[in-house]
Structure formats: structure tokens, C-alpha cells
Design an enzyme around this catalytic site. Sequence first.
Site, PDB file in Angstrom:
ATOM      1  N   ASP A 102     -49.886  34.350 -63.200  1.00 34.12           N
ATOM      2  CA  ASP A 102     -50.695  33.136 -63.222  1.00 34.12           C
ATOM      3  C   ASP A 102     -50.019  32.164 -64.184  1.00 34.12           C
ATOM      4  O   ASP A 102     -49.837  32.483 -65.365  1.00 34.12           O
ATOM      5  CB  ASP A 102     -52.109  33.485 -63.717  1.00 34.12           C
ATOM      6  N   ASP A 198     -52.106  27.467 -61.810  1.00 32.58           N
ATOM      7  CA  ASP A 198     -53.457  27.052 -62.182  1.00 32.58           C
ATOM      8  C   ASP A 198     -53.591  25.524 -62.153  1.00 32.58           C
ATOM      9  O   ASP A 198     -52.720  24.806 -62.665  1.00 32.58           O
ATOM     10  CB  ASP A 198     -53.734  27.571 -63.602  1.00 32.58           C
ATOM     11  N   GLU A 252     -53.184  26.478 -57.111  1.00 32.08           N
ATOM     12  CA  GLU A 252     -54.638  26.297 -57.089  1.00 32.08           C
ATOM     13  C   GLU A 252     -54.827  24.790 -56.976  1.00 32.08           C
ATOM     14  O   GLU A 252     -54.588  24.043 -57.910  1.00 32.08           O
ATOM     15  CB  GLU A 252     -55.283  26.821 -58.371  1.00 32.08           C
ATOM     16  N   HIS A 322     -62.095  34.943 -59.548  1.00 29.45           N
ATOM     17  CA  HIS A 322     -62.763  35.041 -60.857  1.00 29.45           C
ATOM     18  C   HIS A 322     -63.582  33.797 -61.197  1.00 29.45           C
ATOM     19  O   HIS A 322     -64.231  33.771 -62.246  1.00 29.45           O
ATOM     20  CB  HIS A 322     -61.708  35.282 -61.937  1.00 29.45           C
ATOM     21  N   ASP A 323     -63.531  32.764 -60.364  1.00 26.43           N
ATOM     22  CA  ASP A 323     -64.289  31.525 -60.620  1.00 26.43           C
ATOM     23  C   ASP A 323     -65.495  31.378 -59.705  1.00 26.43           C
ATOM     24  O   ASP A 323     -66.214  30.385 -59.784  1.00 26.43           O
ATOM     25  CB  ASP A 323     -63.408  30.290 -60.377  1.00 26.43           C
TER      26      ASP A 323
HETATM   27  O1  TEU Z   1     -59.849  26.768 -62.386  1.00 27.46           O
HETATM   28  C1  TEU Z   1     -59.851  25.400 -62.105  1.00 27.46           C
HETATM   29  C2  TEU Z   1     -61.123  24.856 -61.702  1.00 27.46           C
HETATM   30  O2  TEU Z   1     -61.159  23.872 -61.037  1.00 27.46           O
HETATM   31  C3  TEU Z   1     -62.347  25.462 -62.226  1.00 27.46           C
HETATM   32  O3  TEU Z   1     -62.831  24.627 -63.217  1.00 27.46           O
HETATM   33  C4  TEU Z   1     -63.360  25.607 -61.185  1.00 27.46           C
HETATM   34  O4  TEU Z   1     -63.760  24.365 -60.690  1.00 27.46           O
HETATM   35  C5  TEU Z   1     -64.519  26.263 -61.834  1.00 27.46           C
HETATM   36  O5  TEU Z   1     -64.067  27.500 -62.260  1.00 27.46           O
HETATM   37  C6  TEU Z   1     -65.673  26.409 -60.904  1.00 27.46           C
HETATM   38  O6  TEU Z   1     -65.411  27.288 -59.880  1.00 27.46           O
HETATM   39  C7  TEU Z   1     -58.759  27.275 -63.075  1.00 27.46           C
HETATM   40  C8  TEU Z   1     -58.987  28.738 -63.385  1.00 27.46           C
HETATM   41  O7  TEU Z   1     -59.061  29.469 -62.188  1.00 27.46           O
HETATM   42  C9  TEU Z   1     -60.205  28.864 -64.236  1.00 27.46           C
HETATM   43  O8  TEU Z   1     -60.542  30.195 -64.486  1.00 27.46           O
HETATM   44  C10 TEU Z   1     -59.922  28.132 -65.528  1.00 27.46           C
HETATM   45  O9  TEU Z   1     -61.068  28.122 -66.318  1.00 27.46           O
HETATM   46  C11 TEU Z   1     -59.463  26.702 -65.300  1.00 27.46           C
HETATM   47  O10 TEU Z   1     -58.492  26.590 -64.278  1.00 27.46           O
HETATM   48  C12 TEU Z   1     -58.822  26.147 -66.541  1.00 27.46           C
HETATM   49  O11 TEU Z   1     -57.574  26.752 -66.751  1.00 27.46           O
END
Ligand code: TEU
Length: 551
Positions: A102, A198, A252, A322-323
Site C-alpha cells: 500500500d 492510496d 484508489e 477496510h473502509d
Molecule cells: O481512503 C480514502 C478515502 O477516501 C476514505 O476517506 C474513504 O472515503 C473513507 O474511508 C470512507 O469510506 C484511504 C484509505 O483507504 C483509508 O483507510 C485512509 O484513512 C485514507 O485513505 C487516508 O490515507
Amino acid sequence: MSDNVKTRWYKDAVIYQIYPRSFCDSNGDGIGDLRGVISKLDYLKELGVDAVWMSPCYKSPNDDNGYDISDYRDIMDEFGTLDDFKEMIAGMHERGIKLVMDLVSNHSSDEHQWFKESRKSKDNPYRDYYYWRDKPNNWKSNFLGPAWKYDNEAGQYYLHLFSEKQPDLNWGNPKVRQEIIDICNYWFEMGVDGFRCDVISYISKAPGLPDGFPLNPQTGSENYILGPDFKKYIKEIDEKSWDRYDSMIVGEAIGINYKNAPEYLSEKVEGLDTAFSFEHMYCDLPAMILNRPFPLPAFKKIMSNWQQLPLDCQPTLYVENHDQPRCLPRFTGDYGSKRKEASKMICIAMMMQRGTPYIYEGQEIGMTSCPFNESDYVDIMSLNSIKTASKIPFFKDTFLKIWNRRARDNARTPMQWSAEKNAGFTTGNPWMKINPNYTQINVEEALGDPDSILHFYQKVMKFRKGNKVIISGGYRLYLPKDKDLFMYERYTDDKRYLVICNFKNKIVNLYLPDNLYFRDSKLVLSNYPDSKPHVIDGAVREYEALVYEIK
Ligand code: TEU
Ligand code: CA
């Protein structure tokens, strides 16, 4: 473009996402780690995945669980050492599993050496590694609140599109770009096979950082999503790093959609190979908030649009990470006693499409979202959101109910390995709540049950591997408006599959569409032991998923 080293292995690969903090703890401190991953490599091999994408394992003060990096060339103390990492990657490669790291490059941690230098003075050589201003603009942080914070030492404000401890790197500075290129090459030389980049679509900001449209809930985002120099920056890293290795680069990429995808993802364009698009992840947001059924027609439309893209644009197939909350019950509604059927149905619905499928840890055993009390939340996004909602009179209780459906914490509860204490994840105190359903839902149970979700995933992945109809065949959607059934055809000149998935916990009557022609049919995959051997009008049972070969 020197495309000679790229085999594009991701075109027929299934990728497993590990969130290391929650995967497996080897030393009893309650936090998953690399030796924990090493101990599960045989499990991954047995499952049959081709690659692992691992969420960040670099040095980090963990304000956002590793998405705030303080040293890009070393391993987080809690996860182990570089030697553990080398052993892990060797173990993966021995088993024919690739590793995708990542790469968090839109921002670093405020504890990174670059930022510590940068804040010292205006003439510090690292000053321009970040965005400093005397006056903030109106942009909002993705984690709520203003995107600017005043720094006493620096005497100016700095930009942070995420938490205050995640200052945005200034990609307009060629030195920053060279740092990122060097970091990529450093890990490639150590053997990694690709990167998941990311929030890569945020790296180019509009010159002068103008105020955003105030009514945009994410104020400012029109000034930094796929900004003016995005393509230039990506091309530069591709030429100096990514394209020199047999890599897979998945961005992403909020902002990349089926319409603009060819511009960014075509094999003829230098840069990203594939992207996590967000369209299907946003389509049910109102439903999630209002606790309404999943809007299947909208979901089908988005997935189908991606399926129609030219073959040199590879879609990414994911329903969990994970989000996001778990897809049970998000996509399926209340599954009652039909958890296994529901989970297998999602497996079929996704795996029969063209693209690179991802399995998020625990998805293969049908892990579900988790009931949380206010004090159980640990994610910074949850903590900030609850704090903000608490300020609105009488809203908090309602908000907590909504948030339980939405929270990223749902996906981050530790992996459920067994029915033993702490789900076999740790012998110590787990860093976050474990879903109480681990006594029924766990890997040990799944391995022992020939009819388990896990064995079903294995079977479907075997069916998919090398199957030209699935990997590169055409796609046709039927019954686009149907709220219950997802029905599509995959075809080549000499083979056709018809896929029928019931997304509801009820019996649904299928009326075969008028424009579907075939002479003969044969059932090849299903999630019930006694599905109908031929395609006919009539009942499709709760979450029943059927794949027929048709002629
Ligand atoms: O996520 C980017 C992102 O857009 C997130 O804010 C998303 O909208 C949110 O998790 C709601 O689903 C990436 C990573 O995957 C996330 O874990 C990180 O917190 C973020 O970037 C910052 O690095
Ligand atoms: Ca540990």
C-alpha cells in the site's frame, strides 16, 4: 512505452486484502503482525489466491492505522522488522503468491522527518515538501473539520485533507515526486509485485488552491480530485519506476468512473493499470443512512457499465475493504438463517464478472458487520464523526444507529480464526472489539465443513481461473430494473454462461426475458444442493445463485 517487462498478471488473478493490524497476532500484544501473516501463508495458498494486497505496514504513529507514515523504508514496530518482512515475502513467493504494498503518498505523517524539517523555517530545504499558507482556504478535511491547521513552530497553516497528523505532500515539488519514485524502487528491489496507491486521485491540487464551492459537502474536492497535473505525475512515476517491473498498479481513485476510465486505465496510457472506483460504494449511501433496502438496480447499472468497457480497461471487482462495512447485511439485508447462501451468492455475482476480484480478509468465511457501543469505536473517522454529531441536540442516538451501519470499524474487527478465546486472533487483549459471532463464524469451522463459504470461494476461483468466457468474454445484462435479481450473460463465440442471483431473503419469480435466446442449458455452479438443472421460468429461492452454461 517499455511494456516488455509487464506480463499483466492481474488480468487473471484474485487478490486477497490483509489489514495486518486485524489479521493475526503472533506475540500476544493484541495487535496483528507480520509473523502472524507468515503463520497463515499456507492458509492463503490453500484458499487459492494469486496475490495479497497488504494495508500499510510501514513505521507509523498510527493516527490512522498506518495510513500516516513516518518512515517509508522501515516496518512499524508493532508489526515486526524488515527481516520479518523479507521472510514474509519470500514465503509468499515460494507459494506462488504475489505481494502488492500500500503506497500512501498523498500525505505523510506529521512525525515524518520531512515534516519535522519542513515546519522549522521558511528557508528549510523541506519547506516545499508540504503546503504552507498564511491564510487557510475553505477546504474541508475528509475526516471532518477544516483541512488546515495552524502550526506554532512554522508560524503558518498546513494542508491536511485527512487527519491533522496527515499533512498533504506537495507533488508540485519535483523533489517530492523523486522521493516517491525512490521509495517505489526500494520496495520493488526487495521483491514486491505492485502497489495499491492510496487516494492517488488527490495528488494534484488546482494552482493557487482556490476556495471550493461552499455547498459541496466535501468543500474543495473539485480542486483536488484528478487535478490538472495528475496525468503528468503518474506518467513520471510510471516511466521511472512502475513500468520497469512486472508490476500491478491499482489506484484508489475517487473520481475515476466508467466514463473517464479509458483515459486513465487503458493499457495504452502510461500510469495506473486498474483502479478502485467508488461509484458502486456510494450508490447505497442514502439507503444505508435511512436503513432502506439495497438499491440493486443502481448497483447493476454501475457494474454493467464497467463490464462494457474495452478489453484493455480492466475493471476491479470489490464489495469489501477496510473502509467499508461488511457486505452482510449491507447488500443482502437481514439474512436470518441464510448467511451462507447470501455470502455465496455475492461470491458468484462478483466472480463471474470480468475484472480483478478482491477478497477482503474474512469475506471468505462470511464475516459480518458488528454491533458497536459508543465506546467500542476506535477509527479516527468514527471518533471525529461521533464528536461532531454529538454537538447537534437530540441527534446523537439516531446518529449512533446510522453510524453502526456505516462505520469502517465494521470491517476492522479481528479475523475470526476459531471458536477459541478472542477468536484465535490473539492470546492477549485484542486492540479492538471482536465480533461476538466468532463462535459460529470462523476459519476452523469453515475448513471442517465441506459446504462452507470458504470451500465455495475455492471452487468458484478454480472455475474462474483460465476461463476465457469470464476473463475476457462479452457481457450482457438482463432485467436491468429488477429489484431482486441480478441476471447477466457472459459469452464468447463458442461458450455462454447465464448468471442469475437473487439478492433477497425471499423467493422471487423469474420470468425469462424476451430477448434471451437459447436452445439448451446445463447447471454448472449454484449455492443450493438441489438447484434446477435447466433454466426455466419460476421460483428462485432466497439468495439462490445459479450459473448455467447455455447453448
Ligand atoms: O481512503 C480514502 C478515502 O477516501 C476514505 O476517506 C474513504 O472515503 C473513507 O474511508 C470512507 O469510506 C484511504 C484509505 O483507504 C483509508 O483507510 C485512509 O484513512 C485514507 O485513505 C487516508 O490515507
Ligand atoms: Ca502482535
